[in-house]
Design a protein around this motif. Structure first.
Motif, PDB file in Angstrom:
ATOM      1  N   HIS A 203       0.680  -0.915  -0.127  1.00 54.81           N
ATOM      2  CA  HIS A 203       0.000  -0.030   0.200  1.00 54.81           C
ATOM      3  C   HIS A 203       0.986   1.135   0.088  1.00 54.81           C
ATOM      4  CE1 HIS A 203      -3.513  -2.051   0.328  1.00 54.81           C
ATOM      5  NE2 HIS A 203      -2.988  -2.630   1.359  1.00 54.81           N
ATOM      6  N   CYS A 204       1.833   0.855   0.646  1.00 59.00           N
ATOM      7  CA  CYS A 204       3.066   2.893  -0.206  1.00 59.00           C
ATOM      8  C   CYS A 204       2.693   2.713  -1.310  1.00 59.00           C
ATOM      9  CB  CYS A 204       4.199   1.672   0.550  1.00 59.00           C
ATOM     10  SG  CYS A 204       5.120   3.014   0.149  1.00 59.00           S
ATOM     11  N   PRO A 205       2.302   4.361  -1.496  1.00 58.97           N
ATOM     12  CA  PRO A 205       1.949   4.574  -3.226  1.00 58.97           C
ATOM     13  C   PRO A 205       3.386   4.699  -3.532  1.00 58.97           C
ATOM     14  CG  PRO A 205       1.907   6.069  -1.695  1.00 58.97           C
ATOM     15  CD  PRO A 205       1.844   4.803  -0.689  1.00 58.97           C
ATOM     16  N   TRP A 206       4.431   4.784  -3.036  1.00 61.06           N
ATOM     17  CA  TRP A 206       5.603   5.280  -3.644  1.00 61.06           C
ATOM     18  C   TRP A 206       6.415   4.108  -3.766  1.00 61.06           C
ATOM     19  CZ3 TRP A 206       4.837   7.774   1.077  1.00 61.06           C
ATOM     20  CH2 TRP A 206       5.490   7.324   2.132  1.00 61.06           C
ATOM     21  N   GLN A 207       6.105   3.141  -3.361  1.00 60.81           N
ATOM     22  CA  GLN A 207       7.359   1.804  -3.202  1.00 60.81           C
ATOM     23  C   GLN A 207       7.620   0.988  -4.280  1.00 60.81           C
ATOM     24  OE1 GLN A 207       7.488  -0.271   0.018  1.00 60.81           O
ATOM     25  NE2 GLN A 207       8.674  -1.900  -1.660  1.00 60.81           N
ATOM     26  N   VAL A 216      13.358  13.506  -6.193  1.00 65.88           N
ATOM     27  CA  VAL A 216      11.829  14.365  -5.381  1.00 65.88           C
ATOM     28  C   VAL A 216      13.101  14.769  -4.134  1.00 65.88           C
ATOM     29  CG1 VAL A 216       9.939  14.666  -5.139  1.00 65.88           C
ATOM     30  CG2 VAL A 216      10.273  13.501  -7.215  1.00 65.88           C
ATOM     31  N   THR A 217      13.006  14.190  -3.628  1.00 63.32           N
ATOM     32  CA  THR A 217      13.560  13.837  -2.074  1.00 63.32           C
ATOM     33  C   THR A 217      15.152  14.872  -3.019  1.00 63.32           C
ATOM     34  OG1 THR A 217      14.833  11.776  -1.975  1.00 63.32           O
ATOM     35  CG2 THR A 217      12.643  12.426  -1.249  1.00 63.32           C
ATOM     36  N   GLY A 218      15.947  15.098  -3.472  1.00 62.86           N
ATOM     37  CA  GLY A 218      16.656  15.919  -3.621  1.00 62.86           C
ATOM     38  C   GLY A 218      16.946  16.844  -4.336  1.00 62.86           C
ATOM     39  N   VAL A 219      16.126  16.712  -5.233  1.00 60.14           N
ATOM     40  CA  VAL A 219      15.498  18.577  -5.474  1.00 60.14           C
ATOM     41  C   VAL A 219      14.973  19.426  -4.674  1.00 60.14           C
ATOM     42  CG1 VAL A 219      14.021  18.909  -7.031  1.00 60.14           C
ATOM     43  CG2 VAL A 219      14.984  17.847  -7.968  1.00 60.14           C
ATOM     44  N   GLY A 246       5.311  20.400  -4.113  1.00 59.43           N
ATOM     45  CA  GLY A 246       4.048  19.740  -4.932  1.00 59.43           C
ATOM     46  C   GLY A 246       4.257  19.828  -5.940  1.00 59.43           C
ATOM     47  N   LEU A 247       5.163  20.819  -6.825  1.00 58.31           N
ATOM     48  CA  LEU A 247       5.389  20.676  -8.225  1.00 58.31           C
ATOM     49  C   LEU A 247       6.141  19.532  -8.813  1.00 58.31           C
ATOM     50  CD1 LEU A 247       4.821  22.165 -11.512  1.00 58.31           C
ATOM     51  CD2 LEU A 247       6.597  23.782 -10.315  1.00 58.31           C
ATOM     52  N   ALA A 248       7.189  19.314  -8.209  1.00 56.12           N
ATOM     53  CA  ALA A 248       8.044  18.181  -8.261  1.00 56.12           C
ATOM     54  C   ALA A 248       7.845  16.778  -7.852  1.00 56.12           C
ATOM     55  CB  ALA A 248       9.399  18.645  -7.040  1.00 56.12           C
ATOM     56  N   LEU A 249       6.831  16.582  -6.818  1.00 55.45           N
ATOM     57  CA  LEU A 249       5.926  15.660  -6.833  1.00 55.45           C
ATOM     58  C   LEU A 249       4.547  15.315  -8.670  1.00 55.45           C
ATOM     59  CD1 LEU A 249       4.718  15.295  -3.372  1.00 55.45           C
ATOM     60  CD2 LEU A 249       5.977  13.608  -4.617  1.00 55.45           C
ATOM     61  N   GLN A 250       4.251  16.374  -8.841  1.00 58.73           N
ATOM     62  CA  GLN A 250       3.365  16.066  -9.628  1.00 58.73           C
ATOM     63  C   GLN A 250       4.052  16.520 -10.808  1.00 58.73           C
ATOM     64  OE1 GLN A 250       0.534  19.180 -10.030  1.00 58.73           O
ATOM     65  NE2 GLN A 250       0.387  18.939 -12.084  1.00 58.73           N
ATOM     66  N   GLN A 253       4.773  13.068 -10.896  1.00 60.66           N
ATOM     67  CA  GLN A 253       4.108  11.739 -11.319  1.00 60.66           C
ATOM     68  C   GLN A 253       3.804  10.925  -9.786  1.00 60.66           C
ATOM     69  OE1 GLN A 253       3.218  10.181 -15.275  1.00 60.66           O
ATOM     70  NE2 GLN A 253       1.829  11.682 -15.899  1.00 60.66           N
ATOM     71  N   LEU A 254       4.604  11.155  -8.952  1.00 62.23           N
ATOM     72  CA  LEU A 254       5.436  10.540  -7.600  1.00 62.23           C
ATOM     73  C   LEU A 254       4.018  10.774  -6.825  1.00 62.23           C
ATOM     74  CD1 LEU A 254       6.068   8.235  -6.310  1.00 62.23           C
ATOM     75  CD2 LEU A 254       8.075  10.648  -5.298  1.00 62.23           C
ATOM     76  N   THR A 255       3.393  10.251  -5.474  1.00 64.53           N
ATOM     77  CA  THR A 255       2.473  10.573  -3.963  1.00 64.53           C
ATOM     78  C   THR A 255       3.758   9.922  -3.112  1.00 64.53           C
ATOM     79  OG1 THR A 255       1.060   9.945  -5.373  1.00 64.53           O
ATOM     80  CG2 THR A 255       1.098   9.891  -2.618  1.00 64.53           C
ATOM     81  N   CYS A 256       4.319  10.965  -2.286  1.00 65.42           N
ATOM     82  CA  CYS A 256       5.379  11.033  -1.515  1.00 65.42           C
ATOM     83  C   CYS A 256       5.205  12.707  -0.350  1.00 65.42           C
ATOM     84  CB  CYS A 256       6.208  10.577  -1.925  1.00 65.42           C
ATOM     85  SG  CYS A 256       7.894  10.108  -0.573  1.00 65.42           S
ATOM     86  N   PRO A 257       4.392  12.049   0.748  1.00 64.49           N
ATOM     87  CA  PRO A 257       4.389  12.699   1.405  1.00 64.49           C
ATOM     88  C   PRO A 257       5.258  14.051   2.570  1.00 64.49           C
ATOM     89  CG  PRO A 257       2.328  11.664   1.535  1.00 64.49           C
ATOM     90  CD  PRO A 257       3.386  11.022   0.502  1.00 64.49           C
ATOM     91  N   PRO A 258       5.882  12.681   2.309  1.00 58.64           N
ATOM     92  CA  PRO A 258       7.027  13.150   3.710  1.00 58.64           C
ATOM     93  C   PRO A 258       8.395  13.614   2.818  1.00 58.64           C
ATOM     94  CG  PRO A 258       7.133  10.406   4.134  1.00 58.64           C
ATOM     95  CD  PRO A 258       5.917  10.738   2.105  1.00 58.64           C
ATOM     96  N   ALA A 259       8.184  13.914   1.813  1.00 58.62           N
ATOM     97  CA  ALA A 259       8.881  14.965   0.962  1.00 58.62           C
ATOM     98  C   ALA A 259       8.728  16.449   1.414  1.00 58.62           C
ATOM     99  CB  ALA A 259       8.232  15.287  -0.783  1.00 58.62           C
ATOM    100  N   TYR A 260       7.172  16.274   1.295  1.00 61.59           N
ATOM    101  CA  TYR A 260       7.147  17.763   2.477  1.00 61.59           C
ATOM    102  C   TYR A 260       7.405  18.476   3.667  1.00 61.59           C
ATOM    103  CZ  TYR A 260       3.279  18.996  -0.720  1.00 61.59           C
ATOM    104  OH  TYR A 260       2.384  18.631  -2.433  1.00 61.59           O
ATOM    105  N   GLY A 261       8.205  16.964   4.420  1.00 61.10           N
ATOM    106  CA  GLY A 261       8.882  17.217   5.224  1.00 61.10           C
ATOM    107  C   GLY A 261      10.803  17.566   4.894  1.00 61.10           C
ATOM    108  N   LEU A 262      11.390  16.590   4.119  1.00 64.76           N
ATOM    109  CA  LEU A 262      12.602  17.872   4.014  1.00 64.76           C
ATOM    110  C   LEU A 262      12.294  18.301   3.237  1.00 64.76           C
ATOM    111  CD1 LEU A 262      15.106  15.600   3.838  1.00 64.76           C
ATOM    112  CD2 LEU A 262      14.586  14.609   1.133  1.00 64.76           C
TER     113      LEU A 262
END
Length: 305
Positions: A203-207, A216-219, A246-250, A253-262
């Motif tokens: 169920h992990c959307p970025w698996q 994305v996390t680097g950016v 939000g733009l990087a995730l879009q 085409q990735l769903t990874c909410p922890p990127a906001y925390g990063l």
């Protein structure tokens, strides 16, 4: 031309800008709890999801793990014992409460990563999470009837035990921390990414998107560092960090909410260095390598296979 989805991302950006303004006005920096970005983004994009339907747990879970994190940070030096202890205790809290708020792991890890020893930290988290919980309650009352959508399965077969790869990840990560001299190799949201990938792979959307996660996390880590460097810890910088994430995730085409925390973590790091993006990138790469090797060893298959 790809346009940023304005609704949830804009709401998240405005909320984090407001929290940043409150943090500056009160001189309490940890009002801007970085994982608020992940919590807000999911809450606003999925108002019928498990997080929005659990406002009490949204408030309680991060506060309890934060209290444990401060207690360990005050008594045990940073190292294998303290990291493993707070990780296990955070997971125990989540399990005991039957809480869906997995980002609470990050709330427990942050005191160790940044050396936070003030008991003010857990109390400050209440402001941001309490505000989100209030918004969730108000939305459920004034806009009822939304039907929750279960997350689709992304794999098949039994889920392998996460404990061995988790131990390997933590051990290797701590070695990198020692070699590079930065605790941010094991940045707090990385443990959220890790647990979702190892314990909930179906169920992990970025698996299935490890390369996209790495990019994305680097950016967003670079973007957050540059925004703090140029604009300071300001509402405009926080607003921009959320929009860039939000733009990087879009775009990916990735769903990874922890990127906001990063992206928001540089806002609470004392004297953030531009080495932050590199250190976090190495931590992410190490995790993705461990996950990939674990999948190959156990024969886990995605739904596409």
């Amino acid at each position: 031309m790809i346009q940023l989805r304005s609704g949830p991302t804009l709401a998240t950006a405005l909320y984090l800008a407001l929290i940043t303004a409150l943090a500056n006005a009160s001189a309490i920096p940890f009002l801007l709890f970085p994982e608020l970005g992940a919590l807000a983004s999911v809450l606003f994009s999925d108002p019928a999801g498990s997080w929005a339907r659990s406002p009490r747990l949204l408030v309680l879970t991060p506060v309890l793990t934060a209290i444990l994190g401060v207690g360990i940070s005050r008594t045990i030096p940073y190292g294998p014992v303290s990291v493993v202890l707070i990780l296990l205790l955070s997971l125990l809290v989540i399990r005991a409460l039957r809480s869906p708020i997995v980002p609470a792991i990050s709330a427990g890890m942050l005191p160790l990563a940044l050396g936070i020893t003030s008991w003010q930290y857990p109390a400050t988290i209440l402001v941001g999470t309490g505000g989100l919980a209030l918004l969730a309650v108000l939305r459920s009352r004034f806009a009822p009837g939304t039907i929750p959508h279960p997350r689709p399965a992304l794999g098949h077969g039994p889920i392998p035990s996460p404990w061995l790869p988790l131990a390997i990840f933590v051990a290797g990560g701590l070695l990198l921390v020692q070699l590079l001299g930065s605790r941010l190799v094991l940045y707090p949201p990385l443990f959220v990414i890790c647990w979702e990938m190892l314990a909930q792979p179906h169920h992990c959307p970025w698996q299935e998107r490890p390369f996209a996660v790495l990019v994305v996390t680097g950016v967003v880590a670079l973007a957050g560092s540059m925004l703090v460097e140029t604009l300071g810890v300001s509402p405009l910088a926080a607003f921009s960090a959320v929009l860039v994430t939000g733009l990087a995730l879009q775009l990916a085409q990735l769903t990874c909410p922890p990127a906001y925390g990063l992206a928001l973590l540089p806002f609470v790091i004392p004297s953030p260095s531009m080495t932050y993006p590199l250190h976090t990138l190495l931590g992410t790469a190490w995790l993705l390598l461990v996950v990939k090797l674990h999948q190959n060893h156990t024969g886990w298959r995605s739904a596409r296979e």
